[in-house]
Write a protein that holds these residues in place. Structure first.
Motif, short mmCIF file in Angstrom:
data_model
loop_
_atom_site.label_atom_id
_atom_site.label_comp_id
_atom_site.label_asym_id
_atom_site.label_seq_id
_atom_site.Cartn_x
_atom_site.Cartn_y
_atom_site.Cartn_z
N LEU A 174 -3.43 32.27 15.90
CA LEU A 174 -2.81 31.27 16.77
C LEU A 174 -3.87 30.67 17.68
O LEU A 174 -4.62 31.40 18.34
CB LEU A 174 -1.70 31.91 17.62
CG LEU A 174 -0.97 30.97 18.59
CD1 LEU A 174 -0.20 29.89 17.82
CD2 LEU A 174 -0.02 31.76 19.48
N LEU A 312 8.04 30.00 13.55
CA LEU A 312 6.69 29.67 14.00
C LEU A 312 6.38 28.22 13.65
O LEU A 312 6.42 27.83 12.48
CB LEU A 312 5.66 30.60 13.34
CG LEU A 312 5.90 32.10 13.50
CD1 LEU A 312 4.80 32.89 12.81
CD2 LEU A 312 5.99 32.49 14.97
N GLN A 313 6.08 27.43 14.68
CA GLN A 313 5.79 26.01 14.49
C GLN A 313 4.74 25.58 15.51
O GLN A 313 4.52 26.24 16.52
CB GLN A 313 7.06 25.18 14.71
CG GLN A 313 8.15 25.36 13.67
CD GLN A 313 7.80 24.75 12.33
OE1 GLN A 313 6.83 23.99 12.20
NE2 GLN A 313 8.58 25.09 11.30
N PRO A 314 4.07 24.44 15.26
CA PRO A 314 3.30 23.83 16.35
C PRO A 314 4.24 23.53 17.51
O PRO A 314 5.40 23.15 17.29
CB PRO A 314 2.74 22.55 15.73
CG PRO A 314 2.79 22.78 14.25
CD PRO A 314 3.99 23.64 14.02
N ASP A 333 -1.27 25.09 18.11
CA ASP A 333 -1.44 24.64 16.73
C ASP A 333 -0.60 25.48 15.77
O ASP A 333 -0.29 26.64 16.03
CB ASP A 333 -2.91 24.73 16.31
CG ASP A 333 -3.77 23.67 16.97
OD1 ASP A 333 -3.22 22.64 17.38
OD2 ASP A 333 -5.00 23.88 17.07
N GLY A 334 -0.28 24.90 14.62
CA GLY A 334 0.49 25.61 13.60
C GLY A 334 0.39 24.93 12.25
O GLY A 334 -0.29 23.91 12.09
N ARG A 335 1.07 25.53 11.28
CA ARG A 335 1.12 25.00 9.91
C ARG A 335 -0.24 24.95 9.23
O ARG A 335 -0.48 24.10 8.38
CB ARG A 335 1.76 23.60 9.89
CG ARG A 335 3.20 23.59 10.38
CD ARG A 335 3.81 22.20 10.26
NE ARG A 335 5.20 22.20 10.72
CZ ARG A 335 5.97 21.12 10.79
NH1 ARG A 335 5.47 19.95 10.42
NH2 ARG A 335 7.20 21.19 11.22
N SER A 339 -4.07 28.83 12.31
CA SER A 339 -3.08 28.95 13.39
C SER A 339 -1.70 28.71 12.80
O SER A 339 -1.37 27.60 12.38
CB SER A 339 -3.37 27.93 14.50
OG SER A 339 -2.50 28.13 15.59
N GLU A 340 -0.89 29.76 12.77
CA GLU A 340 0.39 29.68 12.09
C GLU A 340 1.49 29.06 12.95
O GLU A 340 2.54 28.69 12.45
CB GLU A 340 0.82 31.08 11.63
CG GLU A 340 -0.09 31.66 10.56
CD GLU A 340 0.37 33.02 10.07
OE1 GLU A 340 1.45 33.48 10.50
OE2 GLU A 340 -0.35 33.62 9.26
N GLY A 341 1.26 28.96 14.26
CA GLY A 341 2.28 28.42 15.14
C GLY A 341 2.91 29.52 15.98
O GLY A 341 2.57 30.70 15.88
#
Length: 408
Positions: A174, A312-314, A333-335, A339-341
């Motif tokens: 993350l 888990l999302q941005p 950050d995510g996706r 960084s998975e969110g």
């Protein structure tokens, strides 16, 4: 072995060929590594970096590069400075050249962390770069190397504005970006919510956060509320928008006294009056700027109950401390592999760690974006948006929240 270039913004190096294996470190975008192995189905490559870091990385984010030409015997040997990050051990002058005879053009404060671009021959002076693109030289006496992938960086990007980036690998990868704004020490502070393009429907056309910052001469901007696309049959984009698509925000919005979207009862609203006093859900005096969000995350210094802990999302959020002096913009950050969110619950926990008293979330997912104006006066992304599965691609959204630090 063959050389491969990293195409992801940040790529894990793992102990084995799969995401279930522990992360040993990261490779940065455009780094070149040597391939020394491959798994049976070709989805993971074993790689080695020049500093010895060895492990497995997803082949999806590695592209083959041509072998470099033989080195020029007249070129100096490579240094061990470039690409590393350095922490400042005490306040130090920043100069326009490698020596005390050069002009002082700024300073770095203790505990700031900057990226090294080069060094003079004896490495007594290091040329560095800040996230806004500012470059200068500083004496290496006041710099301590923290490696190529530091877990955290701190930079004073403007007077009264500090940027924090943290990278963690456990329990999941993350990356978090925080702008901390001291509203009392910033000179000529002005806020702006995206103004409507017309008085009648549709009042907004989509723009990226970078476009909003650039068009309105802002220095800081994040994405705003969720939104709905207008029916293109009734509102053809070519008839209503010079660029982008006709949209309407999900809830209340006002820009410099002009209200252009009405409030939906279930959605929170951030109000900013002409004195730059910030309140949530209840305006203080006449409404000047206002922008809505998805949900309240922190209320009276405590995490709101019932926040989701799984998805888990941005994420994008805004919050203030109890007396309203300190304002926080946060993007997670995510996706992407690096960084998975985060869940809403994790987002609230992060806000609380900064002493936030009240906070709400804005639109997340592919909309999550944080931008500042660089020293070249061009927008610079601080986070890594992921839109339509493309890492680094910004989404055009309905409205935004911007800050100007310049005298009008």
């Amino acid at each position: 072995g063959d050389k491969y270039r990293v195409t992801a913004s940040r790529l894990h190096v793992r102990a084995g060929p799969g995401t279930e294996f522990a992360s040993l470190g990261f490779l940065e975008f455009n780094e070149v590594v040597t391939a020394i192995g491959i798994n049976p189905d070709g989805t993971w490559r074993q790689v080695r970096r020049s500093d010895g870091l060895t492990g497995w990385s997803s082949a999806r984010y590695l592209v083959l590069v041509q072998s470099p030409p033989p080195p020029d015997p007249n070129e100096p040997p490579p240094d061990d400075v470039t690409g590393n990050w350095y922490r400042i051990t005490d306040k130090v002058n920043a100069r326009d050249g490698a020596g005390t005879n050069f002009t002082v053009i700024g300073s770095l404060n203790k505990d700031e962390v900057v990226e090294a671009l080069s060094a003079n021959p004896d490495q007594s002076w290091i040329r560095f770069r800040r996230v806004d693109g500012w470059t200068a030289w500083a004496s290496s006496t006041y710099l301590t190397k923290v490696g190529k992938t530091p877990n955290s960086i701190t930079q004073n990007v403007y007077k009264g504005v500090t940027y924090y980036r943290t990278v963690r690998t456990s329990p999941r990868p993350l990356t978090t970006h925080v702008l901390e704004i001291d509203t009392k020490s910033v000179e000529a502070l002005r806020f702006l919510v995206t103004p409507p393009v017309r008085e009648t429907i549709p009042q907004l056309c989509t723009r990226t956060t970078s476009q909003f910052l650039d068009d309105n001469d802002m220095q800081i901007a994040i994405n705003g509320d969720e939104y709905h696309y207008m029916d293109p049959t009734d509102f053809p984009p070519q008839s209503f928008c010079a660029s982008g698509d006709p949209v309407r925000p999900a809830s209340y919005a006002a820009s410099r006294g002009r209200v252009y979207s009405q409030k939906q009862a279930s959605r929170p609203t951030l109000y900013i009056n002409q004195k730059n006093e910030i309140t949530f859900d209840t305006p203080k005096g006449r409404v000047y700027n206002a922008i809505s969000g998805e949900r309240i995350l922190v209320s009276k210094g405590k995490k709101v109950g019932g926040l989701d802990t799984q998805q888990l999302q941005p994420r994008t959020a805004v919050g203030t401390n109890q007396n309203g002096r300190w304002l926080y913009f946060i993007v997670m950050d995510g996706r992407e592999e690096a960084s998975e969110g985060a869940s809403f619950s994790q987002l609230a926990d992060l806000l609380l760690s900064y002493g936030v008293y009240t906070a709400m979330s804005f639109d997340g997912g592919g909309s999550s974006t944080m931008v500042i104006e660089g020293v070249d006066r061009r927008p610079r992304l601080l986070n890594t948006p992921v839109n339509e599965n493309t890492v680094g691609r910004e989404r055009a959204v309905a409205n935004h929240l911007g800050i100007s630090l310049k005298k009008s």
